[in-house]
Enzyme design. Structure first.
Site, PDB file in Angstrom:
ATOM      1  N   HIS A   1      43.678   0.115  41.072  1.00 52.73           N
ATOM      2  CA  HIS A   1      42.630  -0.196  40.096  1.00 52.73           C
ATOM      3  C   HIS A   1      41.532  -1.093  40.628  1.00 52.73           C
ATOM      4  CE1 HIS A   1      44.229   1.505  36.316  1.00 52.73           C
ATOM      5  NE2 HIS A   1      45.399   1.331  36.886  1.00 52.73           N
TER       6      HIS A   1
ATOM      7  N   LYS B   1      33.188  -6.385  27.122  1.00 53.93           N
ATOM      8  CA  LYS B   1      34.204  -6.178  28.152  1.00 53.93           C
ATOM      9  C   LYS B   1      34.642  -7.559  28.626  1.00 53.93           C
ATOM     10  CE  LYS B   1      31.134  -3.776  30.379  1.00 53.93           C
ATOM     11  NZ  LYS B   1      31.573  -2.618  31.135  1.00 53.93           N
ATOM     12  N   ARG B   2      35.681  -7.612  29.479  1.00 58.51           N
ATOM     13  CA  ARG B   2      36.060  -8.898  30.040  1.00 58.51           C
ATOM     14  C   ARG B   2      34.877  -9.560  30.740  1.00 58.51           C
ATOM     15  NH1 ARG B   2      41.527 -10.373  29.793  1.00 58.51           N
ATOM     16  NH2 ARG B   2      41.191 -12.015  31.299  1.00 58.51           N
TER      17      ARG B   2
ATOM     18  N   LYS C   1      30.940  -7.948  36.786  1.00 59.09           N
ATOM     19  CA  LYS C   1      30.428  -7.150  35.664  1.00 59.09           C
ATOM     20  C   LYS C   1      29.011  -7.582  35.249  1.00 59.09           C
ATOM     21  CE  LYS C   1      35.026  -6.096  33.657  1.00 59.09           C
ATOM     22  NZ  LYS C   1      35.058  -4.645  33.376  1.00 59.09           N
TER      23      LYS C   1
ATOM     24  N   THR D   1      35.914   2.080  31.387  1.00 64.44           N
ATOM     25  CA  THR D   1      36.240   3.055  30.346  1.00 64.44           C
ATOM     26  C   THR D   1      35.394   2.830  29.099  1.00 64.44           C
ATOM     27  OG1 THR D   1      38.114   1.662  29.733  1.00 64.44           O
ATOM     28  CG2 THR D   1      38.591   3.619  31.057  1.00 64.44           C
TER      29      THR D   1
ATOM     30  N   LYS E   1      33.727   5.416  26.245  1.00 63.18           N
ATOM     31  CA  LYS E   1      33.856   5.294  24.791  1.00 63.18           C
ATOM     32  C   LYS E   1      32.471   5.236  24.148  1.00 63.18           C
ATOM     33  CE  LYS E   1      37.844   2.318  25.627  1.00 63.18           C
ATOM     34  NZ  LYS E   1      38.156   0.864  25.758  1.00 63.18           N
TER      35      LYS E   1
HETATM   36  C1  LIG Z   1      38.043  -0.020  26.742  1.00 61.58           C
HETATM   37  C2  LIG Z   1      38.372  -1.449  26.611  1.00 61.58           C
HETATM   38  C3  LIG Z   1      38.202  -2.301  27.699  1.00 61.58           C
HETATM   39  C4  LIG Z   1      37.661  -1.839  29.041  1.00 61.58           C
HETATM   40  O1  LIG Z   1      36.273  -2.035  29.071  1.00 61.58           O
HETATM   41  P1  LIG Z   1      35.442  -1.916  30.444  1.00 61.58           P
HETATM   42  O2  LIG Z   1      34.037  -2.068  30.001  1.00 61.58           O
HETATM   43  O3  LIG Z   1      35.697  -0.563  30.989  1.00 61.58           O
HETATM   44  O4  LIG Z   1      35.896  -3.004  31.320  1.00 61.58           O
HETATM   45  C5  LIG Z   1      38.511  -3.638  27.539  1.00 61.58           C
HETATM   46  N1  LIG Z   1      38.959  -4.113  26.371  1.00 61.58           N
HETATM   47  C6  LIG Z   1      39.122  -3.316  25.295  1.00 61.58           C
HETATM   48  C7  LIG Z   1      39.611  -3.906  24.009  1.00 61.58           C
HETATM   49  C8  LIG Z   1      38.849  -1.955  25.371  1.00 61.58           C
HETATM   50  O5  LIG Z   1      39.026  -1.171  24.304  1.00 61.58           O
END
Ligand SMILES: *Cc1c(COP(=O)(O)O)cnc(C)c1O
Length: 812
Positions: A361, A549-550, A555, A657, A661
């Site tokens: 990952h 996101k985190r 990022k 991801t 979404k």
């Molecule tokens: C999809 C998801 C992530 C991943 O987000 P990235 O932008 O791809 O890092 C993190 N936290 C939650 C709650 C998610 O649903």
């Protein structure tokens, strides 16, 4: 949406549901429905559905090969609404709730997010469970049951404050404790060699025995034809052993210390993105869920196929390891086979190798897991011996006739420099290694794991991540889902490729208007949530620009903040600058010990305070930070987004991801050419995405060249970029809780490792062009619908089909 489950109906009709629900209230709480709180009503409803899931007679799986997905995290999110969708009973339950005088939405909102994961990696595992069950694959999860989640994030004075995440406070209605299936896991002690009649064997003596107790969560597939199992392990003392002397002396804490020491192992989820390596408790967690999971799998294999069929193990079982946290699967499987099942060493390795596969990952060196040999060997003396022996054989068998072989061996050996290198351990024990996007797999092959790749190229493959389109479109976005069902039916819930049929409506003005209305509804819903949770008032006529996101330097939330500050400054200084009004929405947690990331959160809240309260600009821009990002809040945010910020520096984000979404929900991506953004771009076409910034080769070249100087960029432009940097420390943003010296130092003293300044201008221009296009509502909505229509590829159903065919070798 109607019934997806055909004759497998849980409730005959609404009245039957209401009757069963009322009865369940009496059984669960010995109270009438009307006497229960909403939280209790949720518990009963979830308990009712969970019971039915457990008792469902399952159609046999398409292939009897069993897949076990080992992951230290499963970020499940709330389950009720997802189960109703998969059972095809959402409409009945909704009508029944209305009759009882409440709304399904309100009950669904009572559910607490299970604290079982951090972010992307854990959410991927949860999406995979959903897809394996939907596709009829005999696929089960194996993980840890943490008593406390990561933390609950609150914002005080702009700062992230970590509060205990006591997610089990009201119980977890989906789980069942399986005391009878508990197994023992041994830590420490020493290895004893035994010999008799020319045969020898080893045992591990002494140390601590821990009881691993499983809690099972049923995973219902779409259409409810398949119910799989997620098994989560909890650590307990092996025996109710008790220090009676201490007890009699009144030292109760000491008397029960054995209990707290054991329970500590499953007490808390660790953050996955900062220096948590080297923590003994974390290593214990990794070993506990690996050993307990394997013991269970071997026991059930033996029951099914008999005691001497180990050579066939890999034909019937696949074990997939999500990142390196379950890397001990290889040596631990060998240990159990050799020590307990008397399997020969070479055969044991062959079995492990053909059964185990590994997903990488991250390519970031600081995130690659390593453990000091001393700690490792002391905690797991016997398992370590298998690592040592496999490492010895690997070195011995390494081809010495290739150019630079010493260096290649140094890169790939498991044991090096006093450390156990978990990625190398995973690669050597696995028959398959995959990355999570085309770009990321390419980097693994060309750089990170190149020396492995050169030896065994056929071992490597790409599996671009995916997401559960049922959860992230079907559940999360009811307004848009309904619209989609109206025009193409509900077949897309089973087969996401059917979303492509939306292509026919991209130029249909009335459909695009309906899309805009659905988006407006989603924006209103989010704006209400944001007002309640962060106190910020958003104007729904603004563009909703989202980065959730985190928090991590790579990022580059900081780059986004720089853009906002630049826009802010220019609105004030240049009367002709008149960008489309935009609401910038952030959400996400930073690891407790990651001070830079926490400062960026404080910066965002400080910018929000300055901007939102400034009447000169606040009808043009607003900034909101939504506290405590989780799957539940994500499901409110993604549907409302119009711009999806995916701005990591190229080569850093393995896949992402949320990019998937968000596109699926009709947001336009503003992103770098990184991770799965590359594949999104291929699918939607360059005119339906906004790509900016340095490419991976350019980033590599810039770093290698040694000519990148943050100070040059600062000095070159004191008007815009220089001014933003000054504002970090000149008091402009200090009102809430002070200046931002450490962020400035990261840029100017540490020379901007994450290339925020390097991508600044192309990023701001790209954003200006993108929001500039928003005025053409028809064109914008067309592009948004086009994104949804092309998003079927990113369903995790597709990803799982590829894992099944290429790695697990099963039919689905
Ligand atoms: C999809 C998801 C992530 C991943 O987000 P990235 O932008 O791809 O890092 C993190 N936290 C939650 C709650 C998610 O649903």
């Amino acid at each position: 949406m109607g019934s997806a489950n055909g004759d497998r109906e849980l409730f005959k009709d609404k009245d039957d549901f209401v009757a069963q629900y009322r009865e369940a209230c009496e059984t669960f709480f010995a109270k009438k429905y009307d006497e229960l709180s909403q939280q209790e009503r949720f518990c009963v409803l979830a308990g009712l559905i969970a019971n039915k899931s457990r008792n469902l007679k399952v159609d046999s799986h398409k292939d009897d090969k069993e897949v076990y997905y080992f992951s230290l995290e499963f970020l499940l999110g709330p389950l009720l609404d997802n189960y109703l969708l998969n059972f095809g009973i959402r409409a009945i339950v909704k009508a029944g709730c209305a009759e009882l005088g409440t709304t399904l939405e309100d009950l669904v909102a009572q559910e607490v997010d299970p604290g079982l994961g951090n972010g992307g990696l854990g959410r991927l595992a949860a999406c995979f469970l959903d897809s394996m069950a939907a596709l009829g694959i005999n696929g089960n999860g194996n993980g840890m049951r943490y008593r406390y989640g990561l933390f609950r994030q609150e914002i005080e004075g702009g700062r992230q404050v970590e509060k205990m995440d006591n997610w089990l406070e009201h119980g977890f209605p989906w789980e069942t404790r399986k005391s009878e299936a508990a197994v023992l896991v041994q830590f420490g002690g020493h290895v004893v060699r035994h010999e008799e009649g020319g045969r020898f064997w080893f045992t591990q003596e002494g140390g601590d025995l821990i009881k691993a107790v499983p809690y099972d969560v049923p995973i219902v597939g779409y259409g409810a034809k398949t119910v799989n199992n997620l098994r989560l392990w909890s650590a307990e003392p092996a025996a109710e052993d008790f220090d009676l002397d201490a007890f009699n002396a009144g030292n109760y804490a000491k008397a029960v210390k054995f209990r707290s020491d054991a329970e500590a192992i499953s007490q808390i989820l660790y953050p996955n993105d900062s220096g948590e390596h080297g923590r003994l408790l974390r290593l214990k967690q990794e070993y506990l869920f690996v050993s307990a999971g394997l013991q269970t799998i071997l026991r059930s294999f033996e029951n099914k196929y008999g005691p001497d069929k180990w050579a066939d193990f890999g034909k019937h079982v696949s074990i997939h390891t999500n990142d390196t946290h379950p890397a001990m699967c290889g040596p631990e499987l060998m240990r159990i086979l050799v020590d307990d099942k008397r399997v020969d060493f070479d055969l044991a390795f062959k079995i492990a190798h053909e059964t185990i596969s590994y997903t990488n990952h991250t390519v970031m060196p600081e995130a690659l897991e390593k453990w000091p040999i001393g700690i490792f060997r002391e905690l797991l003396p016997r398992t370590y011996m298998f690592i040592e022996e496999i490492d010895r054989r690997y070195r011995e068998g390494f081809p010495h006739d290739v150019e630079g072989w010493q260096e290649k061996l140094a890169n790939t050996a498991i044991l090096w420099d006093g450390q156990v290198r978990m990625a190398n351990l995973s690669v050597i024990f696995s028959h398959s290694v995959n990355g999570v996007s085309a770009l990321h797999t390419g980097i693994l092959e060309a750089q990170t794991l190149h020396d492995f790749y050169a030896l065994e190229p056929e071992k490597f493959n790409n599996k671009t991540n995916g997401i559960s389109h049922r959860r992230f479109l079907g559940n999360a976005n009811p307004s848009y889902s309904r619209l989609i069902c109206d025009v193409i039916g509900e077949g897309w819930l089973r087969d996401a490729n059917e979303l492509a049929q939306l292509g026919r409506y991209e130029d249909d003005p009335s459909f695009l208007e309906e899309f805009e209305k659905a988006k407006a509804w989603d924006k209103r819903r989010l704006a209400d949530y944001i007002r309640r949770t962060s106190g910020v008032e958003l104007d729904c006529a603004m563009v909703f620009d989202v980065q959730v996101k985190r928090f991590h330097a790579y990022k580059r939330q900081l780059l986004n903040v720089f853009k906002i500050l630049d826009v802010y400054n220019r609105i004030l200084s240049d009367p002709s600058f008149d960008p489309r009004p935009t609401a910038f929405i952030f959400s996400g947690k930073a690891a407790q010990s990651y001070s830079f990331a926490k400062e960026v959160i404080r910066l965002i809240n400080s910018v929000a305070e300055a901007v939102n309260g400034d009447a000169r600009v606040n009808d043009k821009i607003r900034v909101a930070f939504v506290p405590n990002f989780a799957v539940s809040s994500a499901q409110l945010i993604y549907p409302a987004a119009e711009i999806s910020e995916q701005i990591s520096w190229a080569g850093s984000e393995a896949s992402g991801t949320s990019n998937m979404k968000l596109m699926m929900n009709g947001a336009i991506t503003l992103g770098t050419y990184d991770g799965a953004n590359v594949e999104i771009c291929d699918l939607v076409g360059e005119e339906n995405i906004k790509i900016f910034g340095l490419r991976t080769e350019e980033v590599d070249a810039l770093r290698a060249g040694g000519t990148y100087w943050a100070w040059d960029l600062y000095n070159r432009d004191r008007e815009r970029l220089g001014r933003v940097i000054d504002e970090l420390t000149d008091g402009t943003l200090a009102h809430l809780s002070g200046n931002f010296e450490s962020i400035r130092d990261e840029l100017m003293v540490n020379n901007d490792h994450d290339l925020v300044l390097a991508d600044f201008y192309t990023y701001v221009s790209a954003w200006e062009e993108l929001v500039g296009a928003y005025g053409d509502r028809r064109g914008w909505n067309r592009a948004a619908v086009h994104n949804t229509a092309r998003s079927g590829y990113f369903s995790s159903d597709r990803t799982i089909r590829e894992y099944a065919a290429d790695i697990w070798h099963i039919e689905s």
